[in-house]
Design a protein around this motif. Structure first.
Motif, PDB file in Angstrom:
ATOM      1  N   ALA A  10      11.899  11.281   2.361  1.00 19.45           N
ATOM      2  CA  ALA A  10      11.210  11.856   3.520  1.00 19.45           C
ATOM      3  C   ALA A  10      11.477  13.350   3.661  1.00 19.45           C
ATOM      4  CB  ALA A  10      11.628  11.121   4.792  1.00 19.45           C
ATOM      5  N   GLN A  11      12.637  13.797   3.186  1.00 26.31           N
ATOM      6  CA  GLN A  11      12.915  15.235   3.193  1.00 26.31           C
ATOM      7  C   GLN A  11      11.911  15.967   2.307  1.00 26.31           C
ATOM      8  OE1 GLN A  11      14.895  16.523   5.435  1.00 26.31           O
ATOM      9  NE2 GLN A  11      16.769  17.047   4.336  1.00 26.31           N
ATOM     10  N   GLU A  12      11.629  15.340   1.158  1.00 28.55           N
ATOM     11  CA  GLU A  12      10.692  15.968   0.226  1.00 28.55           C
ATOM     12  C   GLU A  12       9.245  15.787   0.657  1.00 28.55           C
ATOM     13  OE1 GLU A  12      11.809  14.337  -3.629  1.00 28.55           O
ATOM     14  OE2 GLU A  12      13.874  14.948  -3.156  1.00 28.55           O
ATOM     15  N   LYS A  13       8.975  14.706   1.386  1.00 30.81           N
ATOM     16  CA  LYS A  13       7.594  14.411   1.786  1.00 30.81           C
ATOM     17  C   LYS A  13       7.532  14.142   3.293  1.00 30.81           C
ATOM     18  CE  LYS A  13       6.019  12.532  -2.627  1.00 30.81           C
ATOM     19  NZ  LYS A  13       7.232  12.710  -3.475  1.00 30.81           N
ATOM     20  N   PRO A  14       7.679  15.199   4.095  1.00 26.61           N
ATOM     21  CA  PRO A  14       7.804  14.994   5.547  1.00 26.61           C
ATOM     22  C   PRO A  14       6.503  14.682   6.292  1.00 26.61           C
ATOM     23  CG  PRO A  14       7.988  17.332   5.003  1.00 26.61           C
ATOM     24  CD  PRO A  14       7.871  16.605   3.701  1.00 26.61           C
ATOM     25  N   GLU A  15       5.356  14.793   5.624  1.00 27.71           N
ATOM     26  CA  GLU A  15       4.092  14.685   6.365  1.00 27.71           C
ATOM     27  C   GLU A  15       3.103  13.696   5.751  1.00 27.71           C
ATOM     28  OE1 GLU A  15       3.619  16.350   9.113  1.00 27.71           O
ATOM     29  OE2 GLU A  15       5.070  18.010   9.013  1.00 27.71           O
ATOM     30  N   VAL A  16       3.587  12.683   5.045  1.00 33.81           N
ATOM     31  CA  VAL A  16       2.627  11.760   4.428  1.00 33.81           C
ATOM     32  C   VAL A  16       2.235  10.674   5.422  1.00 33.81           C
ATOM     33  CG1 VAL A  16       2.153  10.237   2.488  1.00 33.81           C
ATOM     34  CG2 VAL A  16       3.695  12.187   2.188  1.00 33.81           C
ATOM     35  N   ALA A  17       1.064  10.831   6.004  1.00 31.60           N
ATOM     36  CA  ALA A  17       0.579   9.848   6.981  1.00 31.60           C
ATOM     37  C   ALA A  17      -0.088   8.686   6.251  1.00 31.60           C
ATOM     38  CB  ALA A  17      -0.415  10.504   7.920  1.00 31.60           C
ATOM     39  N   VAL A  30       0.847  -1.199   0.000  1.00 24.82           N
ATOM     40  CA  VAL A  30       0.000   0.000   0.000  1.00 24.82           C
ATOM     41  C   VAL A  30       0.881   1.246   0.000  1.00 24.82           C
ATOM     42  CG1 VAL A  30      -1.801  -1.264   1.236  1.00 24.82           C
ATOM     43  CG2 VAL A  30      -0.197   0.187   2.517  1.00 24.82           C
ATOM     44  N   GLN A  31       0.226   2.359  -0.038  1.00 24.84           N
ATOM     45  CA  GLN A  31       0.813   3.705  -0.044  1.00 24.84           C
ATOM     46  C   GLN A  31       2.160   3.833   0.684  1.00 24.84           C
ATOM     47  OE1 GLN A  31      -1.814   6.494   2.050  1.00 24.84           O
ATOM     48  NE2 GLN A  31       0.089   7.487   2.692  1.00 24.84           N
ATOM     49  N   LYS A  32       3.060   4.590   0.105  1.00 29.20           N
ATOM     50  CA  LYS A  32       4.300   4.942   0.792  1.00 29.20           C
ATOM     51  C   LYS A  32       3.986   5.998   1.843  1.00 29.20           C
ATOM     52  CE  LYS A  32       5.756   5.145  -3.537  1.00 29.20           C
ATOM     53  NZ  LYS A  32       6.493   5.528  -4.767  1.00 29.20           N
ATOM     54  N   SER A  33       4.634   5.897   2.992  1.00 28.65           N
ATOM     55  CA  SER A  33       4.339   6.860   4.057  1.00 28.65           C
ATOM     56  C   SER A  33       5.625   7.407   4.653  1.00 28.65           C
ATOM     57  CB  SER A  33       3.501   6.204   5.168  1.00 28.65           C
ATOM     58  OG  SER A  33       4.320   5.365   5.957  1.00 28.65           O
ATOM     59  N   THR A  34       5.513   8.569   5.276  1.00 25.10           N
ATOM     60  CA  THR A  34       6.679   9.176   5.930  1.00 25.10           C
ATOM     61  C   THR A  34       7.173   8.346   7.122  1.00 25.10           C
ATOM     62  OG1 THR A  34       5.948  11.349   5.195  1.00 25.10           O
ATOM     63  CG2 THR A  34       7.579  11.306   6.962  1.00 25.10           C
ATOM     64  N   PRO A  35       6.283   7.881   8.025  1.00 23.99           N
ATOM     65  CA  PRO A  35       6.829   7.116   9.160  1.00 23.99           C
ATOM     66  C   PRO A  35       7.513   5.818   8.712  1.00 23.99           C
ATOM     67  CG  PRO A  35       4.418   7.062   9.149  1.00 23.99           C
ATOM     68  CD  PRO A  35       4.840   8.113   8.176  1.00 23.99           C
TER      69      PRO A  35
END
Ligand code: G3I
Ligand code: 9MR
Length: 565
Positions: A294-301, A251-256
């Protein structure tokens, strides 16, 4: 209701550590220890004063026999005839347990058969080849369109379910690698009887590597992001792994997930470098690529919902199929970020990583709060840090001291004399894992301050786990006289073997989910410390996970390594 047995650690005590048992609801004022073989009384002691423990509704007295140091097998008796389960006093008291806790992970290996030579009566067929895993529409990218497939075999099942989740497994692996970094000599001689036991690498690193190799496949090579999980769309029935054949998805890639992946891969890079330099190189590259994402996408929950019931904050939830397995969500990723920057900094020595991190107040760690893991690694590697972090090490230690001294002090004054089980809020889903995470911090503090109160507090956590608790259970399958027999573990339930797979830590007492799983009437009590049910239906108290075992893998290895013969 509470168990009236005098509650001892059911495995035992080191000769030179504190030795406490808890005696409930008893008029007696004295206790004694009997040698199991001879029946002879070897020690007499006076019970402490009555104390009220509201979390179990008991009145209890402390039996302290810390000054009795003679190795042997004993049980503790109080007047009126009630006795504790048997226990030993000896050096090496956690040696077998330490092996069992790690071997448990082997039994959760996906995609490979468990052969009888290693698995004994728990041998089983391979489950989940995971060589045709579907890119869920939420995970689609240019290079990997929706409904195309990837290969992602191996790794460990998270728990009693068959899914593989990046967030929690990162902590599990990290706890094992930290134990190895601190006590490499201890693991040189520990052998687990796993397929890799005959190679030259310590078994704990072989077992962790089985999970790490899977974890590498969870990164999208197109951009460095990491899929949140590999899963069936919904939880499967109570069947053996090879019988759960429904489609599998990433499923979806996420920041955490991406930050946790970066952290554990960076840690793995330095740990495996001397033994597997090529793997170490790939791990570090993977960690750096993940960090960039993660630097580019810091908030993808990762917010799980369904078409009928969208997650809060999602608009137009339109992915097919709906996914309803473990979420491992969250919305504040500063702790994941700190952990990732800490590990990248330690491994590469580049100040820019340290500068990108930063910690605040530290709490008890767990799958959703990994801040302490960054502090553990920084402190463990404190003599090799560059100046920028070197000057912060006193503050790092202080952050742990201020967070965990409360547990020590309040624990010493609590009726069960333990830093776990002081307050009702400590009892929720996976409470035993919470206890283990407190214990890890205690042992880190012991090593960095030399103050023995932290060592004894860790012993108290072990005692809680192994039977000094209100229900008098040793919470580890196959260890102790009274331990879980019906864990929420599909293999253990479906395999026609009476005994559950050994070495698993059950979730533990949790009063909040009784009505959802077995129903409130099935439970003996809704008091926090008594809210445990040894039944398959009780997934909220009797499931197992890799990340409830791993703190105790760390603790038992650390205790064994530090407790001199
Ligand atoms: O931390 C709060 C606490 O402050 C509060 O007092 C208490 C009562 O509401 O809740 C506590 O949070 C709970 C949290 O676990 C504690 O870690 C949540 O309510 C509870 O819902 C949450 O449960 C999680 C559970 O999945 C349900 O989502 C567990 O952490 C998590 O370990 C568990 O993980 C599952 C996977 O989804 C699937 N695989 C098996 C695994 C273990 O059961
Ligand atoms: O078996 C599932 C377990 O691994 C999870 O931790 C738990 C909570 O998410 O859910 C269990 O699955 C149950 C599902 O949520 C509801 N139907 C019954 C399932 C247990 O047999």
């Amino acid at each position: 209701s509470a168990n009236l047995t005098p509650k001892s650690n059911q495995i035992g005590y080191y000769p030179e550590s504190d030795k406490i048992a808890i005696v409930p609801e008893n008029e007696a004022s004295k206790f004694h220890l009997r040698d199991v073989e001879t029946g002879g009384v070897v020690y007499w002691g006076v019970l402490g004063a009555s104390e009220e423990y509201s979390l179990s509704g008991e009145t209890v007295k402390v039996a302290d026999f810390s000054d009795f140091e003679t190795p042997g097998s004993y049980s503790l008796w109080v007047d009126g005839g009630s006795r504790s389960y048997e226990f030993e006093i000896k050096n090496g008291v956690y040696e077998e347990l330490s092996k069992g806790l790690t071997k448990a992970l082997y039994y959760n290996r996906a995609s490979v058969p468990l052969l009888q030579t290693y698995a004994g009566k728990w041998a089983r067929q391979a489950g989940h080849p995971d060589d045709e895993v579907i890119i869920h529409p939420s995970a689609a990218s240019e290079g990997r369109p929706a409904n195309s497939t990837i290969s992602s075999p191996g790794g460990w099942y998270d728990a009693g379910d068959f899914n593989k989740y990046v967030v929690p497994i990162s902590s599990s692996i990290s706890h094992m690698l930290l134990a190895y970094e601190q006590f490499p000599d201890y693991f040189e001689t520990q052998t687990l009887n796993i397929p890799e036991s005959s190679n030259t690498m310590p078994d704990v690193l072989d077992e962790a590597l089985f999970a790490l190799r899977w974890l590498l496949t969870m990164q999208d090579p197109g951009d460095g992001g990491v899929y949140h999980k590999l899963t069936h769309a919904g939880f499967q029935g109570n069947v053996m792994p090879h019988q759960a054949t429904a489609p599998r998805y990433v499923v979806q890639k996420s920041t955490p997930a991406t930050l946790d992946f970066a952290a554990v891969m960076a840690q793995a890079a330095r740990v495996y470098e001397p033994m597997l330099p090529e793997f170490a190189d790939s791990a570090l590259t993977a960690a750096e690529d993940a960090w960039q994402w993660a630097q580019e996408k810091p908030e993808v929950a990762y917010k799980q919902g369904s078409t009928d019931n969208p997650a809060p904050g999602t608009i137009n939830y339109e992915f097919d199929p709906d996914i309803s397995t473990g979420e491992y969500g969250g919305s504040d990723f500063s702790d994941e970020r700190f952990w990732a920057t800490s590990e990248l900094y330690i491994t590469t020595g580049e100040d820019s990583y340290y500068d990108a991190g930063g910690w605040s107040n530290t709490g008890v760690s767990g799958w959703g709060n990994v801040q302490a893991l960054g502090l553990f690694s920084l402190l463990q590697n404190r003599t090799n840090l560059t100046a920028v972090a070197q000057s912060d090490t006193a503050a790092m230690k202080q952050a742990l001291v201020s967070a965990f001294d409360w547990y020590v002090g309040a624990g010493e004054n609590s009726p069960y004399r333990s830093p776990f089980g002081i307050e009702s809020w400590q009892f929720s889903w996976g409470s035993n894992g919470g206890a283990g995470n407190i214990g890890m911090s205690m042992l880190m503090l012991y090593q960095t301050t030399g103050n023995e109160k932290y060592y004894e507090a860790a012993i108290d956590v072990m005692d809680y786990l192994m039977g000094r608790n209100a229900i008098a259970y040793s919470y580890v399958t196959g260890f102790g006289e009274q331990s879980p027999m019906h864990i929420h573990h599909r293999q253990s339930e479906g395999d026609n073997v009476r005994e559950p797979v050994p070495g698993w830590v059950a979730g533990g007492a949790n009063p909040y989910n009784q009505s959802q799983d077995c129903g409130e009437s099935a439970y003996n009590s809704d008091l926090p410390a008594l809210s445990y049910l040894d039944a398959y239906c009780s997934y909220s108290t009797n499931e197992i996970t890799t990340y409830w075992n791993s703190p105790f893998i760390y603790m038992t290895a650390a205790l064994e390594a530090m407790t001199s013969d």
